[in-house]
Motif scaffolding. Sequence first.
Motif, PDB file in Angstrom:
ATOM      1  N   ALA A 306       0.831  -1.211   0.000  1.00  0.00           N
ATOM      2  CA  ALA A 306       0.000   0.000   0.000  1.00  0.00           C
ATOM      3  C   ALA A 306       0.859   1.252   0.000  1.00  0.00           C
ATOM      4  O   ALA A 306       0.538   2.244  -0.670  1.00  0.00           O
ATOM      5  CB  ALA A 306      -0.927  -0.011   1.216  1.00  0.00           C
ATOM      6  N   SER A 307       1.948   1.221   0.748  1.00  0.00           N
ATOM      7  CA  SER A 307       2.839   2.389   0.807  1.00  0.00           C
ATOM      8  C   SER A 307       3.486   2.651  -0.535  1.00  0.00           C
ATOM      9  O   SER A 307       3.574   3.798  -0.994  1.00  0.00           O
ATOM     10  CB  SER A 307       3.915   2.172   1.883  1.00  0.00           C
ATOM     11  N   LEU A 308       3.945   1.582  -1.187  1.00  0.00           N
ATOM     12  CA  LEU A 308       4.711   1.741  -2.421  1.00  0.00           C
ATOM     13  C   LEU A 308       3.835   1.981  -3.649  1.00  0.00           C
ATOM     14  O   LEU A 308       4.363   2.274  -4.718  1.00  0.00           O
ATOM     15  CB  LEU A 308       5.592   0.511  -2.654  1.00  0.00           C
ATOM     16  N   THR A 309       2.509   1.858  -3.493  1.00  0.00           N
ATOM     17  CA  THR A 309       1.625   2.182  -4.615  1.00  0.00           C
ATOM     18  C   THR A 309       1.155   3.631  -4.571  1.00  0.00           C
ATOM     19  O   THR A 309       0.522   4.103  -5.522  1.00  0.00           O
ATOM     20  CB  THR A 309       0.396   1.255  -4.630  1.00  0.00           C
ATOM     21  N   ASP A 310       1.480   4.338  -3.490  1.00  0.00           N
ATOM     22  CA  ASP A 310       1.175   5.763  -3.414  1.00  0.00           C
ATOM     23  C   ASP A 310       2.038   6.492  -4.454  1.00  0.00           C
ATOM     24  O   ASP A 310       3.217   6.183  -4.638  1.00  0.00           O
ATOM     25  CB  ASP A 310       1.485   6.270  -2.004  1.00  0.00           C
ATOM     26  N   SER A 311       1.462   7.474  -5.134  1.00  0.00           N
ATOM     27  CA  SER A 311       2.209   8.196  -6.172  1.00  0.00           C
ATOM     28  C   SER A 311       3.432   8.897  -5.599  1.00  0.00           C
ATOM     29  O   SER A 311       4.460   9.024  -6.279  1.00  0.00           O
ATOM     30  CB  SER A 311       1.296   9.216  -6.864  1.00  0.00           C
ATOM     31  N   VAL A 312       3.348   9.356  -4.354  1.00  0.00           N
ATOM     32  CA  VAL A 312       4.495   9.981  -3.706  1.00  0.00           C
ATOM     33  C   VAL A 312       5.646   8.986  -3.600  1.00  0.00           C
ATOM     34  O   VAL A 312       6.805   9.294  -3.921  1.00  0.00           O
ATOM     35  CB  VAL A 312       4.111  10.519  -2.318  1.00  0.00           C
ATOM     36  N   ALA A 313       5.319   7.766  -3.155  1.00  0.00           N
ATOM     37  CA  ALA A 313       6.347   6.738  -3.017  1.00  0.00           C
ATOM     38  C   ALA A 313       6.933   6.355  -4.367  1.00  0.00           C
ATOM     39  O   ALA A 313       8.156   6.181  -4.509  1.00  0.00           O
ATOM     40  CB  ALA A 313       5.766   5.510  -2.318  1.00  0.00           C
ATOM     41  N   ILE A 314       6.071   6.229  -5.373  1.00  0.00           N
ATOM     42  CA  ILE A 314       6.555   5.885  -6.716  1.00  0.00           C
ATOM     43  C   ILE A 314       7.498   6.966  -7.234  1.00  0.00           C
ATOM     44  O   ILE A 314       8.560   6.678  -7.801  1.00  0.00           O
ATOM     45  CB  ILE A 314       5.365   5.700  -7.682  1.00  0.00           C
ATOM     46  N   GLY A 375       5.066  16.801   7.105  1.00  0.00           N
ATOM     47  CA  GLY A 375       4.762  16.872   8.527  1.00  0.00           C
ATOM     48  C   GLY A 375       4.853  15.507   9.193  1.00  0.00           C
ATOM     49  O   GLY A 375       4.741  14.463   8.541  1.00  0.00           O
ATOM     50  N   ALA A 376       5.068  15.521  10.496  1.00  0.00           N
ATOM     51  CA  ALA A 376       5.250  14.282  11.247  1.00  0.00           C
ATOM     52  C   ALA A 376       3.903  13.636  11.558  1.00  0.00           C
ATOM     53  O   ALA A 376       2.918  14.313  11.825  1.00  0.00           O
ATOM     54  CB  ALA A 376       6.020  14.560  12.540  1.00  0.00           C
ATOM     55  N   GLY A 377       3.880  12.295  11.512  1.00  0.00           N
ATOM     56  CA  GLY A 377       2.707  11.558  11.941  1.00  0.00           C
ATOM     57  C   GLY A 377       1.622  11.371  10.899  1.00  0.00           C
ATOM     58  O   GLY A 377       0.578  10.779  11.198  1.00  0.00           O
ATOM     59  N   THR A 378       1.824  11.840   9.669  1.00  0.00           N
ATOM     60  CA  THR A 378       0.804  11.689   8.629  1.00  0.00           C
ATOM     61  C   THR A 378       1.032  10.401   7.843  1.00  0.00           C
ATOM     62  O   THR A 378       2.135   9.838   7.830  1.00  0.00           O
ATOM     63  CB  THR A 378       0.846  12.883   7.659  1.00  0.00           C
ATOM     64  N   ASP A 379      -0.033   9.919   7.179  1.00  0.00           N
ATOM     65  CA  ASP A 379       0.102   8.710   6.357  1.00  0.00           C
ATOM     66  C   ASP A 379       1.103   8.931   5.232  1.00  0.00           C
ATOM     67  O   ASP A 379       1.880   8.036   4.892  1.00  0.00           O
ATOM     68  CB  ASP A 379      -1.263   8.335   5.768  1.00  0.00           C
ATOM     69  N   ARG A 380       1.067  10.122   4.655  1.00  0.00           N
ATOM     70  CA  ARG A 380       1.974  10.411   3.549  1.00  0.00           C
ATOM     71  C   ARG A 380       3.431  10.402   4.022  1.00  0.00           C
ATOM     72  O   ARG A 380       4.322   9.977   3.284  1.00  0.00           O
ATOM     73  CB  ARG A 380       1.616  11.755   2.932  1.00  0.00           C
ATOM     74  N   GLU A 381       3.671  10.842   5.245  1.00  0.00           N
ATOM     75  CA  GLU A 381       5.034  10.788   5.781  1.00  0.00           C
ATOM     76  C   GLU A 381       5.479   9.339   5.942  1.00  0.00           C
ATOM     77  O   GLU A 381       6.640   9.003   5.671  1.00  0.00           O
ATOM     78  CB  GLU A 381       5.118  11.514   7.118  1.00  0.00           C
ATOM     79  N   GLU A 382       4.570   8.464   6.371  1.00  0.00           N
ATOM     80  CA  GLU A 382       4.902   7.050   6.500  1.00  0.00           C
ATOM     81  C   GLU A 382       5.246   6.448   5.140  1.00  0.00           C
ATOM     82  O   GLU A 382       6.217   5.695   5.011  1.00  0.00           O
ATOM     83  CB  GLU A 382       3.716   6.303   7.120  1.00  0.00           C
ATOM     84  N   HIS A 383       4.454   6.786   4.134  1.00  0.00           N
ATOM     85  CA  HIS A 383       4.744   6.294   2.782  1.00  0.00           C
ATOM     86  C   HIS A 383       6.081   6.828   2.286  1.00  0.00           C
ATOM     87  O   HIS A 383       6.827   6.120   1.606  1.00  0.00           O
ATOM     88  CB  HIS A 383       3.623   6.718   1.828  1.00  0.00           C
ATOM     89  N   MET A 384       6.366   8.090   2.620  1.00  0.00           N
ATOM     90  CA  MET A 384       7.639   8.696   2.226  1.00  0.00           C
ATOM     91  C   MET A 384       8.807   7.926   2.821  1.00  0.00           C
ATOM     92  O   MET A 384       9.802   7.639   2.128  1.00  0.00           O
ATOM     93  CB  MET A 384       7.663  10.156   2.686  1.00  0.00           C
ATOM     94  N   LYS A 385       8.705   7.572   4.092  1.00  0.00           N
ATOM     95  CA  LYS A 385       9.805   6.857   4.742  1.00  0.00           C
ATOM     96  C   LYS A 385      10.038   5.497   4.095  1.00  0.00           C
ATOM     97  O   LYS A 385      11.185   5.105   3.837  1.00  0.00           O
ATOM     98  CB  LYS A 385       9.509   6.696   6.236  1.00  0.00           C
ATOM     99  N   VAL A 386       8.956   4.780   3.833  1.00  0.00           N
ATOM    100  CA  VAL A 386       9.087   3.474   3.173  1.00  0.00           C
ATOM    101  C   VAL A 386       9.747   3.644   1.810  1.00  0.00           C
ATOM    102  O   VAL A 386      10.635   2.871   1.424  1.00  0.00           O
ATOM    103  CB  VAL A 386       7.698   2.804   3.023  1.00  0.00           C
ATOM    104  N   ALA A 387       9.347   4.676   1.071  1.00  0.00           N
ATOM    105  CA  ALA A 387       9.903   4.900  -0.262  1.00  0.00           C
ATOM    106  C   ALA A 387      11.375   5.275  -0.205  1.00  0.00           C
ATOM    107  O   ALA A 387      12.182   4.791  -1.014  1.00  0.00           O
ATOM    108  CB  ALA A 387       9.114   5.995  -0.976  1.00  0.00           C
ATOM    109  N   VAL A 388      11.754   6.132   0.739  1.00  0.00           N
ATOM    110  CA  VAL A 388      13.162   6.525   0.864  1.00  0.00           C
ATOM    111  C   VAL A 388      14.021   5.315   1.219  1.00  0.00           C
ATOM    112  O   VAL A 388      15.103   5.110   0.632  1.00  0.00           O
ATOM    113  CB  VAL A 388      13.316   7.633   1.926  1.00  0.00           C
ATOM    114  N   LEU A 389      13.559   4.499   2.150  1.00  0.00           N
ATOM    115  CA  LEU A 389      14.310   3.305   2.533  1.00  0.00           C
ATOM    116  C   LEU A 389      14.405   2.330   1.352  1.00  0.00           C
ATOM    117  O   LEU A 389      15.474   1.785   1.074  1.00  0.00           O
ATOM    118  CB  LEU A 389      13.645   2.625   3.726  1.00  0.00           C
TER     119      LEU A 389
END
Length: 438
Positions: A306-314, A375-389
């Motif tokens: 789910a995280s990696l299918t977000d357009s931000v993560a892609i 911002g901290a604690g948002t779903d998009r921030e979580e997706h960002m972290k998964v994508a960066v890693l």
Amino acid sequence: MSNGSQRSLFRRGSWPEARRIAEVLRQETIGGALLLAAAVIALVWANSPWASAYEALRDWKVGPASLHLDLSLATWAADGLLAIFFFVAGLELKREFVAGDLRDPRRAAVPVAAAVGGVIVPALIYVAVNLSAGDGALRGWAIPTATDIAFALAVLAVVGRFLPAALRTFLLTLAVVDDLLAILIIALFYTAQLSVLPLLGALVPLAVFGVLVQRRVRSWWLLLPLAVATWVLMHESGVHATVAGVLLAFTVPVVRSDRAGGPDAGPGLAEHFEHRFRPLSSGFAVPVFALLSAGVTIGGLSGLGASLTDSVAIGIVAGLVLGKTVGITAATWLVARFTRANLDEGLSWTDVIGLAMLGGVGFTVSLLIGELSFGAGTDREEHMKVAVLTGSLAAALLASVVLRLRNRVYRRIHDAEQLDADRDGIPDVYETDAGRER
């Protein structure tokens, strides 16, 4: 093949510079190992039954509220500890362009152009992916533009031990210039509200700090309070406080003072500070930031998907893996094309592609920009972290495959030539016919 009448890219530099780069690589290799260990601990902890303790640690606030410095530990790491990281990066950059081999504009053009290409192309790829995404997704355009010095150099040290010193210098300089571009992006595009008076006030301790270091003052009890005051006022102004680290570094003189005993009196003040603060940066500041920032709840394979299918993560993964490779390689090729320069003898464009892939290890600065973006604690921030890693790991693995193959080639050359040092400790390839260093 290079010759005497034609410019060459990545030609061998001087022996003192090669020796200094080797020392930097040794320190950053240790820092990269600690960084990786901290990131793994954060990931395991955030996905363990004790995840609440991890969140509590990140959100624990300390500091004087009267100065607006009652910040969470995660914020202290991002704003405070990374200021040390950028201070060291600023010292390294200034030293390279004032006293290093890159004081020659022709030699400096290659890593600078590569760094710029490695910022523009990933940003464009991210924007193209998220152009119609909406919901503030475009705020993260700068996330895939960063290169993590410690992580990238640690990978290079493991898989590219026999790569020519010029390639190592190229990656180090590219990463440092990349960090400067990142701090400019943070200052220009991620300053939400600007308070002019604190910003002007920060110039006062900064100027006093600059006057003292120009006079070669090394007393920590004078310099440290001025540096802290500059940081506090910069933080109060709304500009990200890490900018203070770079500004302080740029005031430090690189060239030794004649009054201090001439050119043989020992290292300059910038080199002195770099030796003092690099272990603190790579061994403590960056790993602690990774520990407090890299923890993300993945939620199993379904959550990862789910995280990696977000357009931000892609956009982030594509920017780090594809954008960095294309941007750095293309910029380097354009420099060669328009200056009519060839790669130095024995080098291959495969080397450049491998280093460009390694530039996609964003991690530390990418996480910082990601937090500023969403911002901290948002779903998009979580997706960002998964994508960066994910993007950083993929870039590191791909680069390792390419550079490992090239490293075998250079190892055979090294073993065949047996370039041993003479009694003076300087390898023959760094000496002229007269026995002097280049």
